[in-house]
Motif scaffolding. Structure first.
Motif, short mmCIF file in Angstrom:
data_model
loop_
_atom_site.label_atom_id
_atom_site.label_comp_id
_atom_site.label_asym_id
_atom_site.label_seq_id
_atom_site.Cartn_x
_atom_site.Cartn_y
_atom_site.Cartn_z
N GLY A 103 0.63 -1.32 0.00
CA GLY A 103 0.00 0.00 0.00
C GLY A 103 0.64 1.34 0.00
O GLY A 103 1.00 1.39 -0.15
N LYS A 104 1.56 2.83 -0.34
CA LYS A 104 1.38 4.24 -0.11
C LYS A 104 2.46 5.05 -0.81
O LYS A 104 3.57 5.21 -0.34
N GLU A 107 3.65 8.94 0.55
CA GLU A 107 4.58 8.94 1.68
C GLU A 107 5.98 8.54 1.25
O GLU A 107 6.98 9.06 1.76
N GLU A 297 4.47 -0.64 6.14
CA GLU A 297 5.10 0.35 5.27
C GLU A 297 5.06 -0.05 3.80
O GLU A 297 5.79 0.49 2.98
N VAL A 301 -0.22 -1.87 -1.42
CA VAL A 301 -1.59 -2.03 -0.94
C VAL A 301 -1.68 -1.36 0.42
O VAL A 301 -0.83 -1.59 1.28
N HIS A 302 -2.69 -0.56 0.60
CA HIS A 302 -2.84 0.15 1.87
C HIS A 302 -2.97 -0.85 3.01
O HIS A 302 -3.67 -1.85 2.91
N PHE A 303 -2.29 -0.56 4.10
CA PHE A 303 -2.27 -1.46 5.25
C PHE A 303 -3.67 -1.80 5.74
O PHE A 303 -3.97 -2.96 6.06
N ASP A 304 -4.55 -0.81 5.81
CA ASP A 304 -5.91 -1.06 6.30
C ASP A 304 -6.66 -2.03 5.40
O ASP A 304 -7.42 -2.88 5.87
#
Length: 349
Positions: A103, A104, A107, A297, A301-304
């Motif tokens: 996931g 990001k 960031e 991190e 794919v987003h952690f949530d």
């Protein structure tokens, strides 16, 4: 309306197997299988599949009495499972699965520019040059601003942020010394992005997630809604963000091997009758032990989302960490597998 596909699952044919020991006391088997291209229509021919299995390496006192154990697999290819478990006792035909969750991007861009602040203006200088030139790469295709920004696909791996910086440094050095990009630099750039050698990656990256609707170039649509990624002006005070593991429509103009697949890509992007990918009710009843890793991190794919997905699978045991990235299975193998085997074999109480 989604299509329902009913077919009898054939057994895969095992073509070959070689096993090697790797660091971390792991035994890795490399296997080749032959399976139908279409299980619903076996007459369409066959495909050859490559798979790996991993188990703990244990050297028996008496090698002649070594137990043949059910191997843990990273992907439950049903046809392969039938072949490999044909002689197993019934209670062991349901093998355990170990997988990765992903996931990001924003960031990771901030982390990159915090580490290499000099690249803020370097990237903009490179963009200015690309915008005024028509640059053909040694491998074919063209160097566009979008293709340059796709270096961000590397941000999700261990150590590859430095690889992107090295590439930006090479571009900058060429401009400062020669006033243009040299062939070795352009060749090195081409080698960092996989789409010319893996065209299926680009073709099915979005459709493989589709169900009941068309992907319709979702990365393009979503990027237009995100100011951080629509800012590509070399004159802006803000850094130009790299993209991540996205596939954009213009890539089928930029990459030599993809230009011949533009029509195919458009068909896949606009097809809206994809069947259901998963039976969530069945996953909630799952009896197969699943051991997965979720990386806090992880850029892809987003952690949530990863955690929510794991929670829907019954009998799923999840190792969650903030010290490993998406490629841990390849580059931190012993560290990751130690944790996954601990989920399977150990207890915290």
């Amino acid at each position: 309306m989604a299509k329902e596909v009913n077919c009898t699952m054939a057994t895969a044919k095992l073509l070959g197997k070689r096993t090697h020991q790797v660091p971390g006391r792991l035994s890795v088997s490399e296997l080749f299988f032959e399976v139908p291209k279409d299980h619903a229509n076996p007459s369409y021919g066959t495909l050859r599949l490559f798979a790996r299995s991993v188990e703990r390496f244990e050297k028996p006192i008496d090698a002649s009495k070594r137990e043949v154990k059910q191997p843990p697999w990273f992907k439950d290819c049903e046809a392969i499972r039938k072949t490999l478990t044909a002689d197993f006792p019934e209670e062991k035909k349901k093998w355990s699965i170990m997988g990765q969750s992903f996931g990001k991007v924003a960031e990771r861009n901030k982390a990159y520019y915090n580490k290499y602040t000099e690249d803020i203006h370097r990237v903009k200088d490179i963009i200015r040059y690309i915008e005024k030139e028509n640059i053909t790469l040694p491998s074919g295709g063209r160097l566009s601003v979008l293709r340059l920004r796709q270096l961000g696909i590397l941000f999700g791996f261990h150590g590859t942020m430095d690889t992107v910086h090295e590439m930006i440094t090479r571009f900058t050095s060429d401009l400062n010394q020669f006033g243009y990009f040299t062939r070795p630099t352009l060749a090195a750039f081409s080698d960092l992005l996989p789409f010319d050698t893996m065209p299926l990656y680009a073709l099915v990256h979005e459709p493989l997630y589709a169900r009941n609707n068309a992907p319709n170039w979702s990365a393009d649509r979503m990027m237009k809604q995100n100011p951080d990624f629509t800012n590509v002006s070399a004159d802006s005070p803000n850094p130009v963000y790299f993209t991540g593991e996205m596939v954009f429509k213009d890539m089928f103009n930029d990459y030599d091997e993809l230009t011949n697949l533009k029509e195919t890509a458009e068909i896949l992007a606009t097809t809206d009758d994809w069947p259901e990918l998963y039976d969530e009710a069945q996953l909630a009843r799952n009896e197969v032990p699943v051991y997965s890793a979720t990386y806090m991190e992880d850029m892809y794919v987003h952690f949530d989302f990863a955690r929510d997905t794991a929670s829907k699978i019954n009998n799923c045991h999840n190792f969650i960490t903030n010290v490993l990235y998406h490629d841990a299975l390849a580059h931190k193998t012993d560290e990751l597998m130690k944790q996954l085997f601990a989920l399977r074999d150990d207890t915290i109480d």
